[in-house]
Structure formats: structure tokens, C-alpha cells
Design a protein around this motif. Structure first.
Motif, mmCIF file in Angstrom:
data_model
loop_
_atom_site.group_PDB
_atom_site.id
_atom_site.type_symbol
_atom_site.label_atom_id
_atom_site.label_comp_id
_atom_site.label_asym_id
_atom_site.label_seq_id
_atom_site.Cartn_x
_atom_site.Cartn_y
_atom_site.Cartn_z
ATOM 1 N N TYR A 114 0.732 -1.201 0.037
ATOM 2 C CA TYR A 114 -0.019 -0.106 -0.086
ATOM 3 C C TYR A 114 0.906 1.307 0.046
ATOM 4 O O TYR A 114 0.580 2.337 -0.603
ATOM 5 C CB TYR A 114 -0.953 -0.106 1.374
ATOM 6 C CG TYR A 114 -2.065 -1.024 0.916
ATOM 7 C CD1 TYR A 114 -2.734 -1.025 -0.184
ATOM 8 C CD2 TYR A 114 -2.699 -1.780 1.837
ATOM 9 C CE1 TYR A 114 -3.872 -2.002 -0.354
ATOM 10 C CE2 TYR A 114 -3.692 -2.703 2.054
ATOM 11 C CZ TYR A 114 -4.295 -2.766 0.699
ATOM 12 O OH TYR A 114 -5.354 -3.687 0.635
ATOM 13 N N HIS A 134 -0.344 -7.953 -4.681
ATOM 14 C CA HIS A 134 -1.451 -7.507 -3.793
ATOM 15 C C HIS A 134 -2.441 -8.790 -4.127
ATOM 16 O O HIS A 134 -3.084 -9.332 -3.166
ATOM 17 C CB HIS A 134 -2.018 -6.361 -4.048
ATOM 18 C CG HIS A 134 -3.106 -5.936 -3.132
ATOM 19 N ND1 HIS A 134 -4.694 -6.341 -3.760
ATOM 20 C CD2 HIS A 134 -3.162 -5.131 -1.990
ATOM 21 C CE1 HIS A 134 -5.280 -5.945 -2.602
ATOM 22 N NE2 HIS A 134 -4.450 -5.312 -1.568
ATOM 23 N N ILE A 146 -5.860 -7.220 4.799
ATOM 24 C CA ILE A 146 -6.186 -5.816 4.526
ATOM 25 C C ILE A 146 -6.758 -5.221 5.768
ATOM 26 O O ILE A 146 -6.540 -4.089 6.043
ATOM 27 C CB ILE A 146 -7.119 -6.080 3.144
ATOM 28 C CG1 ILE A 146 -6.307 -6.743 2.289
ATOM 29 C CG2 ILE A 146 -7.634 -4.451 3.025
ATOM 30 C CD1 ILE A 146 -7.492 -6.795 0.911
#
Length: 156
Positions: A114, A134, A146
Motif C-alpha cells: 500500500y 497484492h 487488509i
């Protein structure tokens, strides 16, 4: 009509203001020590990559990740080292590499993914590489990874 009252920061007068430094404990290590450890890890990772040990390199870079407000240089160096690993990995190998990591390393890797996505222009890595990692990480670690990353106050 006087409108200067709108420019006053009223939080400065509140005794119960929650500061960002109160949300989590800062990294207990000295910032210079954290930077030196990040440099040493980068050298170890380069050695592992030259031997073709991507799993070992990824495990090395994800251990003891720097966090907190005073270690920005170490955070940047660690992110650059991680991006080097991500770029040098074949997409067919990603799932097996991710499966070999434990839950804490999954979460740390997701934080770095991220952070890489938040960089302007995505920095030194293409979007397809970060999104590929991801996708594979989410398949292995699940949606909980997440959620844990989004709710954790310690940023890498």
C-alpha cells in the motif's frame, strides 16, 4: 463583521486532544540504529538476490520493519529494498513465496504494498507488479490481512 474567529485552532485549547504520538508506541530503537539496521538488511538482501533466494530476501526485509515518526530514512530504504525484491520476482513464483511467510510478515508486506501504491507515479515499480503481489497475497492471507493493515496505526 469580524471573521478572524474562524482561523483559531480550537484544539490547542482542549486538554483532552489525542496526539498522533499517543496512538501507538514509537519504535524503541534509536533512529540511527534503525537506519544502520536497514542498510545492513539491504546488503543482506542483495546477497540473497544474487544467490536467487527470493524467499530469504523477502523474509529478511520484512523482519523488524521500522515504524514510527523519526525513522523516515530507514522506512524509505526498506521500501526501496522491498521494491527491488518485488521487481526481481517472476509472477509464477509469487504464490509459493507468499505461502512461506507467516501472518505478521503477510501484514507487513501488505503495508509496504500500500505504501508503494501511495507513492506518486508508483516510484520505481510498475503498477502491475504491486497489484500482482497484492492479488496473490490476498488469495493466501485473506481479507483479514487488509483489515488488519488498515486498522493498524503503526505505519511503515
Amino acid at each position: 463583521m469580524d471573521v478572524n474567529f474562524r482561523k483559531i485552532d480550537i484544539d490547542q485549547f482542549d486538554e483532552d486532544v489525542l496526539l498522533e504520538t499517543e496512538l501507538y508506541d514509537a519504535d524503541p530503537r534509536d533512529p540511527a540504529q534503525v537506519t544502520e539496521e536497514a542498510k545492513a538488511r539491504a546488503a543482506t538482501v542483495r546477497g540473497s538476490l544474487s544467490k536467487g533466494d527470493i524467499t530469504g530476501a523477502l523474509t529478511t526485509v520484512l523482519e523488524n520493519a521500522p515504524y514510527g515518526p523519526y525513522v523516515e530514512e530507514a522506512k524509505t530504504l526498506t521500501l526501496q529494498t522491498l521494491l527491488t525484491i518485488l521487481n526481481s520476482t517472476k509472477s509464477a513464483e509469487i504464490a509459493n513465496i507468499v505461502k512461506s511467510l507467516d501472518q505478521d510478515k503477510h501484514d507487513t508486506l501488505m503495508k509496504y504494498l500500500y505504501k508503494g501504491m501511495a507513492m506518486p507515479g508508483w516510484g520505481d515499480v510498475s503498477g502491475s507488479v504491486l497489484l500482482g503481489w497484492h492479488e496473490k497475497l490476498t488469495e493466501v492471507a485473506g481479507i483479514g490481512c487488509i483489515v488488519r493493515v488498515m486498522t493498524d496505526r503503526r505505519t511503515v
